[in-house]
Motif scaffolding. Structure first.
Motif, PDB file in Angstrom:
ATOM      1  N   PHE A 178       0.961  -1.153  -0.004  1.00 55.53           N
ATOM      2  CA  PHE A 178      -0.060  -0.042   0.231  1.00 55.53           C
ATOM      3  C   PHE A 178       1.056   1.126   0.016  1.00 55.53           C
ATOM      4  CE2 PHE A 178      -2.205   3.303   2.409  1.00 55.53           C
ATOM      5  CZ  PHE A 178      -3.132   3.826   1.302  1.00 55.53           C
ATOM      6  N   PHE A 179       0.882   2.202  -0.889  1.00 55.30           N
ATOM      7  CA  PHE A 179       1.632   3.069  -1.262  1.00 55.30           C
ATOM      8  C   PHE A 179       0.894   4.324  -0.576  1.00 55.30           C
ATOM      9  CE2 PHE A 179       3.134   0.501  -4.530  1.00 55.30           C
ATOM     10  CZ  PHE A 179       4.318   0.832  -4.796  1.00 55.30           C
ATOM     11  N   HIS A 180       1.163   4.862   0.779  1.00 56.96           N
ATOM     12  CA  HIS A 180       0.693   5.613   1.688  1.00 56.96           C
ATOM     13  C   HIS A 180       1.320   7.281   1.158  1.00 56.96           C
ATOM     14  CE1 HIS A 180      -1.252   7.374   5.029  1.00 56.96           C
ATOM     15  NE2 HIS A 180      -0.297   6.976   5.901  1.00 56.96           N
ATOM     16  N   MET A 181       0.554   7.852   0.481  1.00 58.91           N
ATOM     17  CA  MET A 181       0.868   9.099   0.155  1.00 58.91           C
ATOM     18  C   MET A 181       0.193  10.144   0.858  1.00 58.91           C
ATOM     19  SD  MET A 181       0.691  10.758  -3.829  1.00 58.91           S
ATOM     20  CE  MET A 181      -1.023  10.086  -3.820  1.00 58.91           C
ATOM     21  N   SER A 182       0.781  11.337   0.962  1.00 65.41           N
ATOM     22  CA  SER A 182      -0.021  12.618   1.611  1.00 65.41           C
ATOM     23  C   SER A 182      -0.632  13.205   0.629  1.00 65.41           C
ATOM     24  CB  SER A 182       1.194  13.440   2.306  1.00 65.41           C
ATOM     25  OG  SER A 182       1.906  14.144   1.410  1.00 65.41           O
ATOM     26  N   LYS A 183      -1.747  14.100   1.097  1.00 64.91           N
ATOM     27  CA  LYS A 183      -2.680  14.755   0.147  1.00 64.91           C
ATOM     28  C   LYS A 183      -1.640  15.763  -0.493  1.00 64.91           C
ATOM     29  CE  LYS A 183      -7.306  16.761  -0.313  1.00 64.91           C
ATOM     30  NZ  LYS A 183      -8.350  17.186   0.620  1.00 64.91           N
ATOM     31  N   ASP A 184      -0.851  16.360   0.231  1.00 68.29           N
ATOM     32  CA  ASP A 184      -0.017  17.572  -0.480  1.00 68.29           C
ATOM     33  C   ASP A 184       1.003  17.064  -1.590  1.00 68.29           C
ATOM     34  OD1 ASP A 184      -1.079  19.530   1.083  1.00 68.29           O
ATOM     35  OD2 ASP A 184       0.512  19.541   2.609  1.00 68.29           O
ATOM     36  N   GLU A 185       1.490  15.802  -1.208  1.00 72.22           N
ATOM     37  CA  GLU A 185       2.369  15.286  -2.087  1.00 72.22           C
ATOM     38  C   GLU A 185       1.541  14.915  -3.294  1.00 72.22           C
ATOM     39  OE1 GLU A 185       5.845  13.683  -3.975  1.00 72.22           O
ATOM     40  OE2 GLU A 185       5.371  15.024  -2.219  1.00 72.22           O
ATOM     41  N   GLN A 186       0.443  14.210  -3.286  1.00 76.07           N
ATOM     42  CA  GLN A 186      -0.670  14.139  -4.296  1.00 76.07           C
ATOM     43  C   GLN A 186      -0.677  15.251  -5.383  1.00 76.07           C
ATOM     44  OE1 GLN A 186      -4.451  13.257  -4.748  1.00 76.07           O
ATOM     45  NE2 GLN A 186      -4.418  11.372  -5.602  1.00 76.07           N
ATOM     46  N   LYS A 187      -1.027  16.453  -4.607  1.00 75.42           N
ATOM     47  CA  LYS A 187      -1.194  17.583  -5.163  1.00 75.42           C
ATOM     48  C   LYS A 187      -0.205  18.257  -6.123  1.00 75.42           C
ATOM     49  CE  LYS A 187      -1.514  22.689  -4.043  1.00 75.42           C
ATOM     50  NZ  LYS A 187      -1.746  23.673  -3.082  1.00 75.42           N
ATOM     51  N   TRP A 201      -0.225  12.331 -20.775  1.00 75.39           N
ATOM     52  CA  TRP A 201      -0.775  10.984 -20.791  1.00 75.39           C
ATOM     53  C   TRP A 201      -0.849  10.490 -19.506  1.00 75.39           C
ATOM     54  CZ3 TRP A 201       2.140   6.574 -19.420  1.00 75.39           C
ATOM     55  CH2 TRP A 201       3.250   6.929 -19.236  1.00 75.39           C
ATOM     56  N   GLU A 202      -0.163  10.780 -18.675  1.00 73.72           N
ATOM     57  CA  GLU A 202      -0.291  10.355 -17.150  1.00 73.72           C
ATOM     58  C   GLU A 202      -1.346  10.746 -16.297  1.00 73.72           C
ATOM     59  OE1 GLU A 202       3.402   9.469 -15.123  1.00 73.72           O
ATOM     60  OE2 GLU A 202       4.246  10.718 -16.573  1.00 73.72           O
ATOM     61  N   PHE A 203      -2.107  11.598 -16.874  1.00 72.42           N
ATOM     62  CA  PHE A 203      -3.057  12.576 -16.063  1.00 72.42           C
ATOM     63  C   PHE A 203      -4.426  12.117 -16.633  1.00 72.42           C
ATOM     64  CE2 PHE A 203      -6.194  16.055 -15.638  1.00 72.42           C
ATOM     65  CZ  PHE A 203      -6.202  16.301 -14.221  1.00 72.42           C
ATOM     66  N   SER A 204      -5.495  11.887 -15.808  1.00 72.06           N
ATOM     67  CA  SER A 204      -6.992  11.780 -16.038  1.00 72.06           C
ATOM     68  C   SER A 204      -7.515  12.790 -15.159  1.00 72.06           C
ATOM     69  CB  SER A 204      -7.302  10.156 -15.718  1.00 72.06           C
ATOM     70  OG  SER A 204      -8.690  10.149 -15.963  1.00 72.06           O
ATOM     71  N   PHE A 205      -8.833  13.226 -15.720  1.00 71.46           N
ATOM     72  CA  PHE A 205      -9.583  14.045 -14.795  1.00 71.46           C
ATOM     73  C   PHE A 205     -10.161  13.253 -13.935  1.00 71.46           C
ATOM     74  CE2 PHE A 205      -9.450  16.613 -18.805  1.00 71.46           C
ATOM     75  CZ  PHE A 205      -8.949  17.635 -18.309  1.00 71.46           C
ATOM     76  N   SER A 206     -10.304  12.080 -13.815  1.00 71.10           N
ATOM     77  CA  SER A 206     -10.840  11.217 -12.843  1.00 71.10           C
ATOM     78  C   SER A 206      -9.908  11.323 -11.456  1.00 71.10           C
ATOM     79  CB  SER A 206     -11.099   9.649 -13.093  1.00 71.10           C
ATOM     80  OG  SER A 206      -9.820   9.174 -13.241  1.00 71.10           O
ATOM     81  N   ASP A 207      -8.629  11.793 -11.599  1.00 70.49           N
ATOM     82  CA  ASP A 207      -7.685  11.713 -10.536  1.00 70.49           C
ATOM     83  C   ASP A 207      -8.118  12.823  -9.548  1.00 70.49           C
ATOM     84  OD1 ASP A 207      -6.528   9.819 -11.644  1.00 70.49           O
ATOM     85  OD2 ASP A 207      -4.749  11.089 -12.576  1.00 70.49           O
ATOM     86  N   ILE A 208      -8.632  13.755 -10.301  1.00 71.21           N
ATOM     87  CA  ILE A 208      -8.922  15.080  -9.515  1.00 71.21           C
ATOM     88  C   ILE A 208     -10.263  14.861  -8.940  1.00 71.21           C
ATOM     89  CG2 ILE A 208      -9.776  17.535  -9.707  1.00 71.21           C
ATOM     90  CD1 ILE A 208      -6.949  17.122  -9.981  1.00 71.21           C
ATOM     91  N   GLU A 209     -11.228  14.136  -9.489  1.00 73.39           N
ATOM     92  CA  GLU A 209     -12.463  13.891  -8.913  1.00 73.39           C
ATOM     93  C   GLU A 209     -12.640  12.886  -7.844  1.00 73.39           C
ATOM     94  OE1 GLU A 209     -14.525  12.078 -12.393  1.00 73.39           O
ATOM     95  OE2 GLU A 209     -14.526  13.909 -13.357  1.00 73.39           O
TER      96      GLU A 209
END
Length: 286
Positions: A178-187, A201-209
């Motif tokens: 389980f890759f435990h990531m912080s919300k700030d890092e994901q941002k 190509w690595e981004f999807s709008f579903s990532d933001i949703e």
């Protein structure tokens, strides 16, 4: 490195917030990548080659996380170094209409490794206790008569544990990251993908949703880890903000598992050995 520190115990409950998303290793990225990872990969390749030759055990690797946490990179930078013949990678996306008619564990079977293989599930059967719960999309037809929308999740945890034990008892060992990531890092990572055309190509709008459900996901992840980390198929929580540190941990945990399995190259014995020696002499005398 003591990898047991990252293992979720099977005997007591944990709080996900007690596991760090970073251990301050970002500044060591270059050192880990250039001076530590290569030697570890060499060790893992040797063990994997023996595992593949012996054909006694298989290993199923489960990668689970929020978007941009590092699952794909672990495959690209670590597992891609292994022999393709003994490696199998499967990415599970949203179930198709046909798959929705099946029992929920059936679709992972295409990703199961043979003995001698390492199979990687990029997302996995654990999606079936995560996404439908977050979005309340579980259909009535997928709920057994003896369960309801509240009890179905514990039922599925038990079924998953039983299924993984079945695989384990039949020579397929499962290790779950389980890759435990912080919300700030994901941002930061999402913004990098959004602003850099070469990473679109690595981004999807579903990532933001999906990011809008961050807190809900953390609660579900914690419950999943507590109910499905077993002595035979453990979860490891990785500090995913530290990219190369996490990849190092994945490699070391894989090495530790394969060293326990202690795969060996098959050798000739008995009559086969006698024939082998005879054929060697025959070829040498041609």
């Amino acid at each position: 490195m003591k990898v047991s520190t990252y293992k979720v115990p099977s005997t007591k409950s944990i709080r996900l917030k007690d596991y760090p998303t970073s251990e301050g290793k970002k500044e060591e990225n270059d050192h880990i990548r250039e001076h530590i990872i290569p030697d570890l990969v060499t060790q893992m390749k040797d063990l994997h080659h023996r595992l593949h030759a012996e054909e006694k055990h298989g290993i199923l690797v489960v990668l689970q996380a929020m978007d941009a946490a590092g699952k794909d990179e672990a495959i690209s930078y670590i597992f891609s170094n292994l022999s393709a013949q003994g490696l199998k990678t499967t990415t599970l996306s949203k179930p198709t209409d046909e798959e929705m008619k099946q029992d929920y564990l059936r679709r992972i079977q295409v990703g199961l490794p043979d003995r001698g293989q390492i199979g990687i599930l990029n997302r996995s059967h654990y999606e079936e206790v995560i996404a439908p719960r977050i979005h309340n999309t579980l259909e009535d037809g997928n709920i057994p008569d003896h369960a309801d929308k509240r009890s179905i999740w514990k039922l599925r945890y038990r079924q998953i544990n039983d299924y993984e034990k079945y695989l384990y008892e039949n020579g397929i060992h499962i290790v779950k990251f389980f890759f435990h990531m912080s919300k700030d890092e994901q941002k930061d990572r999402l913004l990098e993908r959004m602003k850099n055309r070469e990473k679109h190509w690595e981004f999807s709008f579903s990532d933001i949703e999906e990011r809008e459900y961050w807190d809900d996901y953390q609660k579900v992840f914690e419950e999943m880890l507590n109910h499905t980390s077993t002595s035979y198929c453990p979860w490891y929580v990785l500090p995913a903000d530290d990219e190369w540190h996490s990849r190092r941990l994945v490699t070391e945990i894989m090495i530790e598992l394969m060293e326990k399995l202690d795969p060996k190259y098959p050798t000739y014995t008995g009559e086969d050995l006698k024939r082998l020696k005879k054929e060697i002499k025959k070829l040498e005398n041609e």
